[in-house]
Design a protein around this motif. Sequence first.
Motif, PDB file in Angstrom:
ATOM      1  N   UNK A 296       1.853  -0.746  14.981  1.00 23.70           N
ATOM      2  CA  UNK A 296       0.771   0.132  15.140  1.00 23.70           C
ATOM      3  C   UNK A 296       0.114   0.069  13.959  1.00 23.70           C
ATOM      4  N   UNK A 297      -1.244  -0.300  14.245  1.00 25.03           N
ATOM      5  CA  UNK A 297      -2.303  -0.109  13.000  1.00 25.03           C
ATOM      6  C   UNK A 297      -3.575   0.566  13.487  1.00 25.03           C
ATOM      7  N   UNK A 298      -4.434   0.953  12.622  1.00 23.88           N
ATOM      8  CA  UNK A 298      -5.815   1.304  12.761  1.00 23.88           C
ATOM      9  C   UNK A 298      -6.549   1.067  11.482  1.00 23.88           C
ATOM     10  N   UNK A 299      -7.969   1.863  11.794  1.00 24.58           N
ATOM     11  CA  UNK A 299      -8.732   1.714  10.483  1.00 24.58           C
ATOM     12  C   UNK A 299      -8.280   2.329   9.223  1.00 24.58           C
ATOM     13  N   UNK A 300      -7.324   3.163   9.399  1.00 22.08           N
ATOM     14  CA  UNK A 300      -6.763   3.787   8.048  1.00 22.08           C
ATOM     15  C   UNK A 300      -5.669   3.010   7.644  1.00 22.08           C
ATOM     16  N   UNK A 301      -5.313   1.859   8.126  1.00 24.15           N
ATOM     17  CA  UNK A 301      -4.118   0.936   7.719  1.00 24.15           C
ATOM     18  C   UNK A 301      -4.766   0.165   6.537  1.00 24.15           C
ATOM     19  N   UNK A 302      -4.152   0.373   5.230  1.00 21.69           N
ATOM     20  CA  UNK A 302      -4.910  -0.642   4.451  1.00 21.69           C
ATOM     21  C   UNK A 302      -4.042  -1.265   3.253  1.00 21.69           C
ATOM     22  N   UNK A 303      -4.483  -2.209   2.572  1.00 22.98           N
ATOM     23  CA  UNK A 303      -3.748  -2.650   1.473  1.00 22.98           C
ATOM     24  C   UNK A 303      -2.269  -3.203   1.828  1.00 22.98           C
ATOM     25  N   UNK A 304      -1.235  -2.596   1.343  1.00 22.15           N
ATOM     26  CA  UNK A 304       0.003  -3.157   1.651  1.00 22.15           C
ATOM     27  C   UNK A 304       0.392  -3.004   3.140  1.00 22.15           C
ATOM     28  N   UNK A 305      -0.086  -2.027   3.653  1.00 21.45           N
ATOM     29  CA  UNK A 305       0.124  -1.724   5.230  1.00 21.45           C
ATOM     30  C   UNK A 305      -0.487  -2.824   5.866  1.00 21.45           C
TER      31      UNK A 305
END
Length: 437
Positions: A296-305
Amino acid sequence: MPHLPRPLSLALAATLALGAPFLHAEEATAPAAETRGKPLLPLDELRTFAEVLDRIKAAYVEPVDDKTLLENAIKGMISNLDPHSAYLEPEEFRDLQESTSGEFGGLGIEVGMEDDQLKVVSPIDDTPAAKAGIEAGDLIVRIDGQPTKGMSMLEAVDKMRGKPGSKIELTLVREGSKPFDVELLRAVIKVRSVKGQLLESGYGYLRITQFQVNSGEEVGKTLARLKKENGGQKLKGLVLDLRNNPGGVLQSAVEVSDHFLTKGLIVYTKGRIANSELRFSADPADASEGVPLVTLINGGSASAAEIVAGALQDHKRAVLMGTESFGKGSVQTVLPLNNDRALKLTTALYFTPNGRSIQAQGIVPDIVVERAKLTQDAQPEHLREADLAGHLGNGNGGPDKPSGKDGKGAKARPQDDDYQLGQALNLLKGLNLTRGQ
């Protein structure tokens, strides 16, 4: 060991970095070929700089000391590069060094700048910001009544720092709605980066809130614990939750990816300075035992994620579900300077195994599932055959199932109130049905 910093964290009492981890790179310099045959310093521009400095000291309405002017000049140089580069003064540098420990003082909120506005990248789980209902995408328009428009990110962070237990009021705007105020108490925050539990028999849930130094090791332990809780049997499916994960340590992202991959490239970086071009590959060990995986990903998943999500997607190891990620695909290196100061500088871009740069684009999930609020319609209770007097028993010896015994009053499960998580679990069940498991 290189690290991929995460978006600016107000979870830290005084952090000013877009990522906690850093790389000592005192010896990193531009390639000699770029300076060969060219003047080392632009003399005309330096003369102009010296003249401006002299005029300000002589004519500005109030006296300004050399130290202030020179430090402001340095900050001005950095501010026109990119949002993730910064000049770190001693206190800021110390906070950056401590930020991978997982213990912070502050609000528990990750922020960035967008169109000159202070924007929430993600709240961190189990922190004052998350408990107050602050969401990814919220705009912070005032801090204790003072407008943030025109404020630099460093100024905004400085205003939101403070003693644990002290109050702060943020004015937020969400998706074009009217501004509303949220009062928070600053706190010392201990962030647990890895959490896991069984959603149902055979189906596990693993959440990574951010990538700290030990996150790779913790994921391995959590996978082993979930198998044990499943009676020692291999899981039928696993949901890896990277939503609202602002990133962190690059090496940890590589280690987490490696728990699910047995071969091939995980991520590589490209830059100009020495040692900025790196490649990380998976080893044959597989802590996940090849379990069917939904991430699961969303707009708050950034960089290393995004590194983890991109590697799993390129290798077709997981089905990505949710919404597009944040799109931070750059690597910052912290270069220590004299007098306990440092320069945090964007030195490279990272690329997924298939050569994708997600900088300013993000990762598109395989299945788009928007966030939704679940409501349950009140259903009239119908009689069943088992409710009728004198009904026949089950011919195969199975127990009767009268109405009112469908698990009502059972303990709430995470997937009951989380639409995206519920859809991920349903997909895993469907995959197992088609595979005959």
